[in-house]
Structures are given as structure tokens and as C-alpha cells.
Design an enzyme around this catalytic site. Structure first.
Site, short mmCIF file in Angstrom:
data_model
loop_
_atom_site.label_atom_id
_atom_site.label_comp_id
_atom_site.label_asym_id
_atom_site.label_seq_id
_atom_site.Cartn_x
_atom_site.Cartn_y
_atom_site.Cartn_z
N LYS A 1 -12.86 -52.13 -76.20
CA LYS A 1 -13.33 -52.12 -77.53
C LYS A 1 -15.06 -52.04 -77.47
CE LYS A 1 -9.55 -52.94 -79.41
NZ LYS A 1 -8.77 -52.84 -78.19
C1 PLP Z 1 -5.67 -51.97 -84.09
C2 PLP Z 1 -5.15 -53.02 -83.02
N1 PLP Z 1 -4.72 -54.23 -83.40
C3 PLP Z 1 -4.64 -55.13 -82.39
C4 PLP Z 1 -5.17 -54.90 -81.14
C5 PLP Z 1 -4.84 -56.10 -80.01
O1 PLP Z 1 -6.10 -56.66 -79.44
P1 PLP Z 1 -5.94 -57.41 -78.44
O2 PLP Z 1 -5.73 -56.68 -77.27
O3 PLP Z 1 -7.27 -58.00 -78.46
O4 PLP Z 1 -4.92 -58.34 -78.54
C6 PLP Z 1 -5.53 -53.72 -80.80
C7 PLP Z 1 -5.97 -53.36 -79.25
O5 PLP Z 1 -6.06 -52.39 -78.70
C8 PLP Z 1 -5.74 -52.62 -81.66
O6 PLP Z 1 -6.17 -51.43 -81.25
#
Ligand code: PLP
Length: 390
Positions: free
Chosen positions: A195
Site C-alpha cells: 500500500k
Molecule cells: C481492496 C482491499 N481490501 C482489503 C485488503 C486487505 O488488506 P490487509 O492485507 O491489510 O488485510 C486489501 C489488500 O490488498 C485490498 O486490496
């Protein structure tokens, strides 16, 4: 067409932001302090400082730091009491956990279509899927482009359904000039490595303007504890806490996020300019100061070119050493959804987009020469498939 540029290697990086000496030092400082007298990893004051800074940056009343966006979404579903018999509306063009969080509570996942320009959940398509069982809607600020916050506010008011934004891509994203952290009932952020900012590789947060909901989420993330003169446990909770070194780096990362997004926006605009008018490529919409600039997602009709996305990606990599990423295959195509209760009817835009999307390797460190090279490599690859399909 033959490029005059020397071959370069432009990989798709797994670090989306900038990790610099002050970030390294922030993690080191709390770690070194823990080795001293009375050292510990108790989260204060870094956790509360990070939460305040995040809420201020994202324009929300409150922020609760957690260990991922996945857990942020889970906590929101739990806080809303989502359970079997409920329906939760989500896009099909997203990371699996946007839908998975509802499925994990036993709810029926209802996929509504996305907008053909922004690729964010389409409010009109959502309205068509609302039933008396709809208990939440989870729009995604796809790639850093804000979902239509105003339209979703109206839907929420009219139908009394809470909106929980998946803001995994959306640090710094604005809707009409206003940061999206206070939109809807809550927003769930990700600080995972790729990110635009990261808290040591993993991390997340729930932001909200609603004090009561924020307090419920805060309690749920830490065993249901309510601190005070006497420690109380008022709800059954979990341990979804962010660690102290993570929170410390959240503060340094946030301090540079505007610089990261500005560098990304510059590269996104350069890339769009470079590819404008190229037949066969659909460019991302809304590349301006409102965009969080997390993903540069183009669309190509691979089937119309007589190839597959996998072969196109392979040729781009083999011939030009340009890496790409896929955001995303349709959620319902994951094996885990095979036996789940879900509805994917009336989602033609999603079907087409999921077949055509391809993310280009643009980062804060990408140079104008890299952008030019990526553009040339893409045109060459397109041309070679166009030639062989004629
Ligand atoms: C649209 C979206 N939602 C949720 C997530 C999940 O994030 P995390 O890896 O911090 O749990 C991601 C991760 O790539 C994502 O792209």
C-alpha cells in the site's frame, strides 16, 4: 515501431510507498527502548499518537489502529452484528476479503456491479439489490479513486443501511476535495507492504465519525476491555492490536504520505499522457488531486486481441522486463466461493473489467524514463498481438 530506449528492468514492486531512514529509526527507537530499564512493548503513546494523526489526516473524528484491513473489516461486521440470514452488498472487482468478511459471519454475499469509468461500486446497481435483509454495503475506493460517497450517503439515509468503506487503497483519497475517512459509518484502511504507506509490512485501521461505533470497535480489538478506575470487559472481543513499533512507523509514514501521493500522481499523469489515444487501452479515470493513486489500472480486451491476459503479461515480461499485477480476478471465481451463498447476477461491467484489468508498475521512485519505457513496451506488445491477430 521499435523503441530507441535501452532495455530496462521495471518490476512490479512489493513496497508501494517510501521506506526511509526516519521509518527505520522509528522502529529501532521503540525496539531499543524496550531493551532498556523498564523496557516494554506496551502500545502507548505511539498507538494513540498514530490514531490521532491518522484521524486528522483522513478527516475522521476517530481512528482505531488494528493489525490489518482484513481485521478492520471483520471488526466492523462483528460490531454491526452481521450474521446468517443477513445480506451484505459488495463489488465483485476487489480483493477477496471485502466479500470474505461478510461470508465469514455467515451472511449472503450480494455482488452489485461497478461503474464502468471508476470501477467503484455503482450506487444505482446497489439500490437494485437492496432487500429487507441487506444489513451493510461495502464500497471499495478502487485503486485510490473515491467511491460515490454522496450517493451512498443518500442510500444509507433512505434505507437505513450502514456503509462500511473498504479504504484499503485510500490513504489520502478525497471525494470532492474532502478526505474519505469520515465517510459512511466507518472506513477500513490497509497498511500492508504494497500500500502507499505501511506499518512494518502489515497494519490497518478503522476510521469513523461515530464515537459509539468507534468505541465498540476499539473494545472488540482488545478483548472487550474498557479501561478506567476498574478494568471491565463489556463485550467478548479479540486481540487484533497493532504493535508499538508498527504504530511508531505509522507516524513517520503518515508524515510523508502527501509527498508519496504527489510523486505517484505525477507518475500516474505522465503515464496517462503517454498512453492517451493508444487504441485498445482504457485508462484509469479521475487522475487528479482527489485520487489516492494506489493502483494504475488499465483495461485491454485481450480476447479481442486474440490472446489471453496471461500470455500478454508473459510477453511484456519476457521481451521488455516490465512487471504487472492483477487487481483483481472476480471474487466469485475463488474456489472458496464455490459452496457459499452468493448472488452475482446483473454484473456485466464487473465481468468485463475483471477479464481486462492490468496494473502497471508505477511507484514514487518510478522515473520519467521508466514511464516512457513502459509506454513503449506496452505499445510494442499490443502491436505484436494486433499484427498476429490480423
Ligand atoms: C481492496 C482491499 N481490501 C482489503 C485488503 C486487505 O488488506 P490487509 O492485507 O491489510 O488485510 C486489501 C489488500 O490488498 C485490498 O486490496
Amino acid at each position: 515501431m521499435t523503441t530507441t530506449l535501452k532495455k530496462r528492468n521495471v518490476p512490479y514492486l512489493a513496497l508501494g510507498g517510501l521506506w526511509e531512514e526516519d521509518d527505520v529509526q522509528a522502529a529501532h527507537r521503540v525496539s531499543a527502548a524496550a531493551a532498556g530499564p523498564d523496557g516494554n512493548f506496551f502500545p502507548l503513546p505511539e498507538e494513540s499518537d498514530f490514531q490521532k494523526a491518522l484521524a486528522a489526516h483522513e478527516g475522521s473524528g476517530f481512528a482505531v489502529a488494528v493489525n490489518s484491513c482484513g481485521t478492520a473489516l471483520d471488526l466492523c461486521m462483528i460490531a454491526l452484528g452481521i450474521e446468517k440470514g443477513d445480506e451484505v452488498i459488495v463489488p465483485g472487482l476487489t480483493f477477496v476479503c471485502t466479500a470474505g468478511t461478510a461470508a465469514a459471519r455467515g451472511a449472503k454475499v450480494v455482488f452489485a456491479d461497478v461503474d464502468p469509468d471508476t470501477l467503484c461500486l455503482d450506487p444505482k446497481a446497489v439500490e437494485a439489490k437492496i432487500t429487507p435483509r441487506t444489513k451493510a454495503i461495502i464500497p471499495v475506493h478502487f485503486g485510490g479513486h473515491a467511491a460515490d460517497v454522496e450517493a451512498f450517503d443518500a442510500i444509507s439515509r433512505q434505507h437505513g443501511i450502514p456503509i462500511i468503506y473498504d479504504a484499503a487503497h485510500a490513504v489520502g483519497t478525497k471525494f470532492r476535495g474532502k478526505n474519505v475517512g469520515g465517510a459512511g459509518l466507518a472506513s477500513c484502511y490497509s497498511f500492508q507492504s504494497n500500500k502507499n504507506m505501511t506499518t512494518l509490512g502489515e497494519g490497518g485501521a478503522v476510521t469513523s465519525d461515530d464515537a459509539e461505533f468507534s468505541e465498540k470497535v476499539r473494545g472488540l480489538k482488545t478483548f472487550g476491555y474498557v479501561y478506567g478506575a476498574k478494568l471491565r470487559v463489556t463485550q467478548i472481543g479479540y486481540n487484533y492490536r497493532m504493535t508499538k513499533p508498527q504504530a511508531a512507523t505509522g507516524i513517520t509514514q503518515l508524515a510523508k504520505i502527501d509527498r508519496v501521493i504527489a510523486a505517484r500522481l505525477k507518475n500516474f499523469c505522465l503515464m496517462a499522457e503517454n498512453l492517451r489515444g493508444v487504441e485498445g487501452i482504457t485508462l484509469p479515470a479521475g487522475l487528479d488531486e482527489n485520487h489516492g493513486c494506489h493502483l494504475f489500472v488499465i483495461r485491454i480486451d485481450f480476447q479481442g486481441l486474440g490472446t489471453t491476459r496471461a500470455d500478454f503479461v508473459k510477453k511484456l515480461k519476457d521481451d521488455w522486463q516490465v512487471g504487472t499485477a492483477l487487481h483483481y480476478p472476480a471474487v466469485w471465481n475463488w474456489d472458496a466461493f464455490e459452496n457459499l451463498d452468493y448472488d452475482k447476477s446483473a454484473t456485466p461491467v464487473t465481468h468485463e473489467a475483471c477479464d481486462r484489468v492490468l496494473s502497471l508498475p508505477l511507484f514514487p521512485s518510478t522515473t520519467p524514463e521508466d514511464v516512457e519505457y513502459i509506454g513503449d513496451a506496452l505499445r510494442e506488445t499490443l502491436a505484436s498481438f494486433q499484427a498476429s491477430s490480423q
